[in-house]
Design an enzyme around this catalytic site. Structure first.
Site, PDB file in Angstrom:
ATOM      1  N   ARG A 309     -31.869  31.350   7.405  1.00  0.00           N
ATOM      2  CA  ARG A 309     -32.475  30.323   8.264  1.00  0.00           C
ATOM      3  C   ARG A 309     -33.970  30.726   8.038  1.00  0.00           C
ATOM      4  NH1 ARG A 309     -28.556  27.646   8.328  1.00  0.00           N
ATOM      5  NH2 ARG A 309     -27.578  26.868   9.974  1.00  0.00           N
ATOM      6  N   GLU A 338     -38.194  22.212   8.223  1.00  0.00           N
ATOM      7  CA  GLU A 338     -37.593  21.420   7.144  1.00  0.00           C
ATOM      8  C   GLU A 338     -37.691  20.048   7.393  1.00  0.00           C
ATOM      9  OE1 GLU A 338     -33.657  23.228   6.586  1.00  0.00           O
ATOM     10  OE2 GLU A 338     -34.298  25.201   6.165  1.00  0.00           O
ATOM     11  N   HIS A 357     -32.941  23.354   1.112  1.00  0.00           N
ATOM     12  CA  HIS A 357     -31.901  23.629   1.881  1.00  0.00           C
ATOM     13  C   HIS A 357     -30.354  22.916   1.407  1.00  0.00           C
ATOM     14  CE1 HIS A 357     -30.298  25.015   6.010  1.00  0.00           C
ATOM     15  NE2 HIS A 357     -29.674  25.050   5.289  1.00  0.00           N
TER      16      HIS A 357
END
Length: 392
Positions: A309, A338, A357
Protein backbone atom coordinates in the site's frame (compact mmCIF):
# COMPACT_ATOMS: atom_id res chain seq x y z
CA UNK A 1 -55.27 7.12 -4.72
CA UNK A 2 -57.82 6.64 -7.48
CA UNK A 3 -61.36 5.38 -6.78
CA UNK A 4 -61.47 1.80 -7.97
CA UNK A 5 -64.73 0.80 -6.31
CA UNK A 6 -66.55 0.59 -9.65
CA UNK A 7 -65.29 -2.06 -11.99
CA UNK A 8 -65.90 -1.83 -15.70
CA UNK A 9 -67.13 -5.45 -15.62
CA UNK A 10 -68.89 -7.27 -12.75
CA UNK A 11 -66.42 -10.12 -13.22
CA UNK A 12 -63.34 -7.94 -12.61
CA UNK A 13 -62.22 -5.98 -9.59
CA UNK A 14 -59.64 -3.30 -10.33
CA UNK A 15 -56.87 -2.82 -7.78
CA UNK A 16 -55.20 0.58 -7.94
CA UNK A 17 -52.04 1.92 -6.38
CA UNK A 18 -51.86 5.63 -7.11
CA UNK A 19 -51.54 5.80 -10.94
CA UNK A 20 -51.02 2.07 -11.43
CA UNK A 21 -54.09 0.02 -12.32
CA UNK A 22 -54.39 -3.67 -13.14
CA UNK A 23 -57.55 -5.69 -13.72
CA UNK A 24 -57.68 -8.89 -11.66
CA UNK A 25 -60.49 -11.42 -11.16
CA UNK A 26 -60.49 -10.90 -7.40
CA UNK A 27 -58.99 -8.66 -4.75
CA UNK A 28 -55.26 -9.24 -4.17
CA UNK A 29 -54.36 -11.01 -0.88
CA UNK A 30 -51.43 -8.74 0.00
CA UNK A 31 -51.54 -5.24 1.48
CA UNK A 32 -51.10 -2.13 -0.56
CA UNK A 33 -47.36 -1.39 -0.89
CA UNK A 34 -45.76 1.90 0.00
CA UNK A 35 -45.73 4.44 -2.84
CA UNK A 36 -41.98 3.91 -3.31
CA UNK A 37 -42.40 0.20 -3.98
CA UNK A 38 -42.98 -1.32 -7.39
CA UNK A 39 -46.32 -3.13 -7.68
CA UNK A 40 -46.22 -6.93 -7.98
CA UNK A 41 -46.26 -8.39 -11.48
CA UNK A 42 -48.07 -11.56 -12.45
CA UNK A 43 -46.27 -14.31 -14.29
CA UNK A 44 -48.05 -15.44 -17.46
CA UNK A 45 -48.78 -18.84 -15.91
CA UNK A 46 -50.35 -17.36 -12.77
CA UNK A 47 -52.45 -14.97 -14.82
CA UNK A 48 -53.71 -17.82 -16.97
CA UNK A 49 -54.78 -19.85 -13.95
CA UNK A 50 -56.55 -16.85 -12.43
CA UNK A 51 -58.57 -16.34 -15.61
CA UNK A 52 -59.58 -19.94 -16.27
CA UNK A 53 -58.87 -22.14 -13.24
CA UNK A 54 -61.19 -23.43 -10.57
CA UNK A 55 -61.29 -22.20 -6.95
CA UNK A 56 -58.46 -24.53 -5.82
CA UNK A 57 -56.20 -23.43 -8.62
CA UNK A 58 -57.01 -19.81 -7.91
CA UNK A 59 -56.03 -20.16 -4.26
CA UNK A 60 -52.74 -21.75 -5.37
CA UNK A 61 -52.17 -18.97 -7.86
CA UNK A 62 -52.76 -16.46 -5.10
CA UNK A 63 -49.91 -18.01 -3.17
CA UNK A 64 -47.67 -17.79 -6.25
CA UNK A 65 -48.54 -14.13 -6.51
CA UNK A 66 -47.40 -13.26 -2.97
CA UNK A 67 -44.58 -10.81 -3.69
CA UNK A 68 -41.04 -11.87 -2.84
CA UNK A 69 -39.20 -9.16 -0.96
CA UNK A 70 -36.10 -8.78 -3.10
CA UNK A 71 -32.89 -7.79 -1.36
CA UNK A 72 -31.34 -4.67 -2.85
CA UNK A 73 -27.70 -5.02 -3.85
CA UNK A 74 -25.59 -2.08 -4.98
CA UNK A 75 -22.36 -2.60 -6.96
CA UNK A 76 -20.05 0.40 -7.13
CA UNK A 77 -18.49 -0.31 -10.54
CA UNK A 78 -18.61 -2.54 -13.59
CA UNK A 79 -17.10 -5.83 -12.53
CA UNK A 80 -15.70 -8.73 -14.63
CA UNK A 81 -18.26 -11.02 -16.27
CA UNK A 82 -18.07 -14.06 -14.00
CA UNK A 83 -18.98 -12.06 -10.91
CA UNK A 84 -21.69 -10.15 -12.71
CA UNK A 85 -23.22 -13.39 -14.02
CA UNK A 86 -23.42 -14.78 -10.47
CA UNK A 87 -25.31 -11.68 -9.31
CA UNK A 88 -27.61 -11.76 -12.34
CA UNK A 89 -28.63 -15.34 -11.51
CA UNK A 90 -29.64 -14.40 -7.95
CA UNK A 91 -33.44 -14.45 -8.11
CA UNK A 92 -33.71 -13.11 -4.56
CA UNK A 93 -31.78 -9.92 -5.30
CA UNK A 94 -32.46 -6.67 -7.10
CA UNK A 95 -29.05 -5.59 -8.39
CA UNK A 96 -28.17 -1.99 -9.18
CA UNK A 97 -24.73 -0.77 -10.19
CA UNK A 98 -22.69 2.24 -11.25
CA UNK A 99 -22.31 1.53 -14.95
CA UNK A 100 -18.80 2.86 -15.48
CA UNK A 101 -15.16 1.82 -15.23
CA UNK A 102 -14.46 5.07 -13.40
CA UNK A 103 -15.03 5.56 -9.64
CA UNK A 104 -18.51 6.50 -8.55
CA UNK A 105 -18.86 10.06 -7.18
CA UNK A 106 -19.54 10.26 -3.46
CA UNK A 107 -23.05 11.65 -3.84
CA UNK A 108 -24.00 8.96 -6.33
CA UNK A 109 -22.59 6.29 -4.03
CA UNK A 110 -24.64 7.57 -1.11
CA UNK A 111 -27.73 7.63 -3.30
CA UNK A 112 -27.11 4.16 -4.66
CA UNK A 113 -26.42 2.49 -1.33
CA UNK A 114 -29.48 3.96 0.40
CA UNK A 115 -31.70 1.13 1.57
CA UNK A 116 -29.36 -1.55 0.24
CA UNK A 117 -29.08 -4.91 1.98
CA UNK A 118 -25.72 -5.67 0.36
CA UNK A 119 -22.83 -3.60 -1.03
CA UNK A 120 -20.17 -4.88 -3.41
CA UNK A 121 -17.33 -2.37 -3.50
CA UNK A 122 -13.74 -1.95 -4.66
CA UNK A 123 -10.64 -0.81 -2.79
CA UNK A 124 -11.11 2.72 -4.15
CA UNK A 125 -14.49 3.08 -2.42
CA UNK A 126 -14.18 4.48 1.09
CA UNK A 127 -16.83 2.90 3.28
CA UNK A 128 -16.91 5.15 6.34
CA UNK A 129 -19.49 6.17 8.93
CA UNK A 130 -21.05 8.70 6.60
CA UNK A 131 -21.66 6.11 3.90
CA UNK A 132 -22.94 3.57 6.42
CA UNK A 133 -25.39 6.16 7.72
CA UNK A 134 -26.54 6.82 4.16
CA UNK A 135 -27.06 3.10 3.61
CA UNK A 136 -29.31 2.75 6.64
CA UNK A 137 -30.32 -0.15 8.81
CA UNK A 138 -30.95 -2.59 5.95
CA UNK A 139 -27.25 -3.02 5.19
CA UNK A 140 -26.16 -6.47 6.35
CA UNK A 141 -23.23 -7.39 4.09
CA UNK A 142 -20.26 -5.59 2.53
CA UNK A 143 -18.19 -7.54 0.01
CA UNK A 144 -14.99 -5.92 -1.24
CA UNK A 145 -13.28 -7.09 -4.42
CA UNK A 146 -9.85 -6.82 -2.80
CA UNK A 147 -7.61 -8.49 -0.26
CA UNK A 148 -6.88 -5.17 1.45
CA UNK A 149 -9.56 -3.72 3.72
CA UNK A 150 -8.00 -0.42 4.79
CA UNK A 151 -10.75 1.41 2.85
CA UNK A 152 -13.37 0.01 5.22
CA UNK A 153 -14.20 1.54 8.62
CA UNK A 154 -14.03 -1.84 10.32
CA UNK A 155 -14.76 -0.65 13.86
CA UNK A 156 -17.94 1.09 12.71
CA UNK A 157 -18.91 -1.87 10.53
CA UNK A 158 -18.45 -4.28 13.44
CA UNK A 159 -20.50 -2.05 15.73
CA UNK A 160 -23.43 -2.30 13.29
CA UNK A 161 -23.20 -6.08 12.99
CA UNK A 162 -22.41 -5.97 9.27
CA UNK A 163 -20.59 -8.96 7.78
CA UNK A 164 -17.57 -8.39 5.52
CA UNK A 165 -16.31 -10.53 2.66
CA UNK A 166 -12.96 -10.07 0.89
CA UNK A 167 -10.82 -11.87 -1.70
CA UNK A 168 -7.59 -13.27 -0.24
CA UNK A 169 -5.50 -16.03 -1.87
CA UNK A 170 -6.95 -15.63 -5.36
CA UNK A 171 -4.65 -12.73 -6.25
CA UNK A 172 -1.51 -14.05 -4.54
CA UNK A 173 0.15 -15.53 -7.63
CA UNK A 174 -0.62 -12.60 -9.92
CA UNK A 175 0.67 -10.08 -7.38
CA UNK A 176 3.84 -12.09 -6.75
CA UNK A 177 4.50 -12.29 -10.48
CA UNK A 178 4.09 -8.54 -10.77
CA UNK A 179 6.44 -7.96 -7.82
CA UNK A 180 9.19 -10.00 -9.46
CA UNK A 181 8.54 -8.29 -12.81
CA UNK A 182 8.77 -4.87 -11.18
CA UNK A 183 11.94 -5.81 -9.32
CA UNK A 184 13.66 -6.99 -12.52
CA UNK A 185 12.37 -3.99 -14.50
CA UNK A 186 13.76 -1.61 -11.89
CA UNK A 187 17.10 -3.23 -11.10
CA UNK A 188 17.94 -3.81 -14.78
CA UNK A 189 16.76 -0.30 -15.79
CA UNK A 190 14.41 -1.51 -18.52
CA UNK A 191 12.34 1.69 -18.92
CA UNK A 192 15.55 3.71 -19.37
CA UNK A 193 16.86 1.20 -21.91
CA UNK A 194 13.62 1.27 -23.92
CA UNK A 195 13.69 5.06 -23.95
CA UNK A 196 17.30 5.08 -25.19
CA UNK A 197 16.32 2.88 -28.13
CA UNK A 198 13.44 5.20 -29.00
CA UNK A 199 15.28 8.51 -28.68
CA UNK A 200 18.48 7.53 -30.50
CA UNK A 201 20.63 7.16 -27.40
CA UNK A 202 21.64 3.66 -28.48
CA UNK A 203 24.77 4.38 -30.51
CA UNK A 204 27.10 1.43 -29.89
CA UNK A 205 27.92 -1.22 -27.31
CA UNK A 206 29.66 0.32 -24.28
CA UNK A 207 31.10 -1.65 -21.33
CA UNK A 208 29.26 0.20 -18.53
CA UNK A 209 26.31 1.69 -20.42
CA UNK A 210 22.88 0.85 -18.92
CA UNK A 211 24.35 -1.44 -16.27
CA UNK A 212 22.09 -2.39 -13.38
CA UNK A 213 22.11 -4.88 -10.52
CA UNK A 214 21.70 -8.67 -10.70
CA UNK A 215 19.93 -11.01 -8.28
CA UNK A 216 22.45 -13.85 -8.20
CA UNK A 217 24.24 -14.17 -4.83
CA UNK A 218 22.25 -11.24 -3.44
CA UNK A 219 20.40 -10.72 -0.16
CA UNK A 220 16.68 -10.08 -0.48
CA UNK A 221 14.69 -8.54 2.37
CA UNK A 222 10.93 -9.00 2.47
CA UNK A 223 8.76 -6.86 4.73
CA UNK A 224 5.78 -9.07 5.46
CA UNK A 225 6.18 -12.82 4.89
CA UNK A 226 2.49 -13.51 4.43
CA UNK A 227 0.89 -15.29 1.47
CA UNK A 228 2.18 -12.79 -1.08
CA UNK A 229 5.59 -12.42 0.58
CA UNK A 230 6.09 -16.17 0.50
CA UNK A 231 4.97 -16.38 -3.13
CA UNK A 232 7.52 -13.69 -4.04
CA UNK A 233 10.33 -15.52 -2.25
CA UNK A 234 9.33 -18.77 -3.95
CA UNK A 235 9.67 -17.14 -7.38
CA UNK A 236 12.95 -15.41 -6.56
CA UNK A 237 14.67 -18.47 -5.12
CA UNK A 238 15.60 -19.95 -8.55
CA UNK A 239 17.48 -16.74 -9.40
CA UNK A 240 20.23 -17.87 -7.04
CA UNK A 241 19.44 -15.66 -4.06
CA UNK A 242 22.09 -16.16 -1.42
CA UNK A 243 20.00 -15.12 1.59
CA UNK A 244 16.46 -14.12 2.48
CA UNK A 245 15.69 -11.81 5.38
CA UNK A 246 12.21 -10.94 6.57
CA UNK A 247 10.51 -8.82 9.17
CA UNK A 248 6.97 -8.52 10.47
CA UNK A 249 4.88 -8.58 13.63
CA UNK A 250 6.37 -11.89 14.71
CA UNK A 251 8.65 -14.68 13.47
CA UNK A 252 7.09 -17.25 11.13
CA UNK A 253 9.54 -20.16 11.38
CA UNK A 254 7.34 -22.71 9.65
CA UNK A 255 6.77 -20.53 6.57
CA UNK A 256 10.35 -19.22 6.55
CA UNK A 257 11.88 -22.72 6.54
CA UNK A 258 11.15 -23.19 2.82
CA UNK A 259 13.48 -20.29 2.00
CA UNK A 260 15.80 -20.57 5.02
CA UNK A 261 14.76 -16.99 5.66
CA UNK A 262 15.99 -15.21 8.78
CA UNK A 263 13.71 -13.07 10.94
CA UNK A 264 15.44 -9.75 11.70
CA UNK A 265 14.58 -6.26 12.89
CA UNK A 266 13.50 -3.67 10.33
CA UNK A 267 16.75 -1.64 10.68
CA UNK A 268 18.85 -4.78 10.11
CA UNK A 269 16.82 -5.74 7.07
CA UNK A 270 17.28 -2.25 5.63
CA UNK A 271 21.04 -2.28 6.26
CA UNK A 272 21.85 -5.76 4.92
CA UNK A 273 19.53 -6.22 1.95
CA UNK A 274 20.49 -5.66 -1.68
CA UNK A 275 16.82 -5.72 -2.67
CA UNK A 276 13.89 -4.85 -0.42
CA UNK A 277 10.30 -5.78 -1.24
CA UNK A 278 7.42 -4.42 0.82
CA UNK A 279 4.53 -6.92 0.95
CA UNK A 280 2.92 -6.19 4.32
CA UNK A 281 -0.59 -5.06 5.15
CA UNK A 282 -1.27 -1.41 5.90
CA UNK A 283 -1.80 -1.06 9.65
CA UNK A 284 -1.13 1.73 12.15
CA UNK A 285 2.22 0.02 12.83
CA UNK A 286 3.27 -0.08 9.15
CA UNK A 287 1.98 3.32 8.04
CA UNK A 288 5.02 5.44 7.15
CA UNK A 289 7.35 2.55 8.05
CA UNK A 290 9.67 3.25 5.11
CA UNK A 291 10.78 6.78 5.87
CA UNK A 292 13.93 8.90 5.93
CA UNK A 293 15.56 6.83 8.68
CA UNK A 294 14.78 3.61 6.83
CA UNK A 295 16.25 4.82 3.53
CA UNK A 296 19.38 6.18 5.25
CA UNK A 297 20.04 2.69 6.62
CA UNK A 298 19.86 1.11 3.16
CA UNK A 299 22.88 0.44 0.94
CA UNK A 300 23.55 3.01 -1.77
CA UNK A 301 23.33 0.16 -4.30
CA UNK A 302 20.05 -1.19 -2.93
CA UNK A 303 16.77 -1.37 -4.87
CA UNK A 304 13.45 -0.77 -3.13
CA UNK A 305 10.09 -2.18 -4.32
CA UNK A 306 6.62 -1.60 -2.86
CA UNK A 307 3.61 -3.70 -3.90
CA UNK A 308 1.62 -3.40 -0.64
CA UNK A 309 0.00 0.00 0.00
CA UNK A 310 1.22 3.50 -0.78
CA UNK A 311 0.91 4.74 2.80
CA UNK A 312 3.57 2.31 4.01
CA UNK A 313 6.09 4.62 2.32
CA UNK A 314 6.81 8.28 3.01
CA UNK A 315 7.04 9.37 -0.62
CA UNK A 316 8.74 12.69 0.09
CA UNK A 317 11.51 10.84 1.92
CA UNK A 318 11.74 8.32 -0.92
CA UNK A 319 12.15 11.11 -3.44
CA UNK A 320 14.99 12.63 -1.45
CA UNK A 321 16.69 9.24 -1.12
CA UNK A 322 16.49 8.59 -4.87
CA UNK A 323 17.38 12.11 -6.01
CA UNK A 324 20.31 12.33 -3.59
CA UNK A 325 21.76 8.91 -4.47
CA UNK A 326 21.04 7.47 -1.02
CA UNK A 327 19.60 4.36 -2.71
CA UNK A 328 19.97 3.11 -6.28
CA UNK A 329 16.39 2.78 -7.52
CA UNK A 330 12.77 2.15 -6.59
CA UNK A 331 9.81 0.39 -8.16
CA UNK A 332 6.25 1.14 -7.00
CA UNK A 333 2.96 -0.49 -7.93
CA UNK A 334 1.13 1.49 -5.24
CA UNK A 335 1.25 5.18 -4.37
CA UNK A 336 -0.45 7.85 -2.31
CA UNK A 337 -2.69 9.12 -3.75
CA UNK A 338 -3.84 6.89 -6.57
CA UNK A 339 -3.61 7.89 -9.31
CA UNK A 340 -0.40 9.78 -8.65
CA UNK A 341 -0.57 13.33 -10.06
CA UNK A 342 1.36 13.62 -13.30
CA UNK A 343 3.43 16.47 -11.86
CA UNK A 344 4.59 14.48 -8.83
CA UNK A 345 8.36 14.76 -8.26
CA UNK A 346 8.85 10.97 -8.28
CA UNK A 347 7.79 10.89 -11.94
CA UNK A 348 10.75 13.13 -12.87
CA UNK A 349 13.29 10.51 -11.77
CA UNK A 350 14.81 7.97 -14.16
CA UNK A 351 15.58 5.62 -11.28
CA UNK A 352 11.95 5.36 -10.16
CA UNK A 353 9.52 3.02 -11.92
CA UNK A 354 5.85 3.57 -11.08
CA UNK A 355 3.00 1.32 -12.20
CA UNK A 356 -0.76 2.04 -11.85
CA UNK A 357 -1.60 -0.57 -9.18
CA UNK A 358 -1.82 -3.58 -11.51
CA UNK A 359 -0.65 -6.30 -9.13
CA UNK A 360 -3.71 -8.48 -9.69
CA UNK A 361 -4.35 -7.39 -13.28
CA UNK A 362 -4.65 -10.65 -15.17
CA UNK A 363 -7.92 -11.61 -16.83
CA UNK A 364 -8.14 -14.84 -14.89
CA UNK A 365 -7.40 -13.28 -11.51
CA UNK A 366 -9.82 -10.38 -11.87
CA UNK A 367 -12.61 -12.72 -12.97
CA UNK A 368 -11.94 -15.00 -10.02
CA UNK A 369 -11.90 -12.03 -7.66
CA UNK A 370 -15.24 -10.78 -8.97
CA UNK A 371 -16.83 -14.21 -8.63
CA UNK A 372 -15.57 -14.64 -5.08
CA UNK A 373 -16.79 -11.15 -4.15
CA UNK A 374 -20.24 -11.93 -5.61
CA UNK A 375 -20.43 -15.30 -3.83
CA UNK A 376 -19.38 -13.70 -0.54
CA UNK A 377 -22.14 -11.13 -0.90
CA UNK A 378 -24.86 -13.62 -1.80
CA UNK A 379 -23.91 -16.05 0.94
CA UNK A 380 -23.93 -13.27 3.51
CA UNK A 381 -27.34 -12.02 2.42
CA UNK A 382 -28.77 -15.53 2.68
CA UNK A 383 -27.33 -16.09 6.13
CA UNK A 384 -24.90 -18.73 4.88
CA UNK A 385 -21.14 -19.10 5.50
CA UNK A 386 -19.14 -16.88 3.16
CA UNK A 387 -16.36 -18.47 1.07
CA UNK A 388 -14.01 -15.77 2.43
CA UNK A 389 -15.30 -13.80 5.40
CA UNK A 390 -13.23 -11.28 7.34
CA UNK A 391 -13.70 -12.09 11.00
CA UNK A 392 -14.26 -8.85 12.89
Amino acid sequence: MQDCSRAESPEVIQVCWDNWVTPLPFRLPWPRPAPSEAPPRLSSSAASVLRSGGPGQRRAAGRWMNPVRLMKVFVTRRIPPEGWAALARAADCQVEHWDSDEPIPDKELERGVAGAHGLLCLLTDRVDKRLLDAAGANLKVISTMSVGVDHLALDEIKKRGIRVGYTPDVLTDATAELAVSLLLTTCRRLPEAIEEVRNGGWTSWKPLWMCGYGLTQSTVGIIGLGRIGQAIARRLKPFGIQKFLYTGRQPRPQEAAEFQAEFVSTPKLAAESDFIIVACSLTPATKGLCNKDFFQQMKKTAVFVNISRGDVVNQDDLYQALAGGQIAAAGMDVTTPEPLPTNHPLLTLKNCVILPHIGSATYGTRNTMSLLAANNLLAGLRGEPMPSELKL
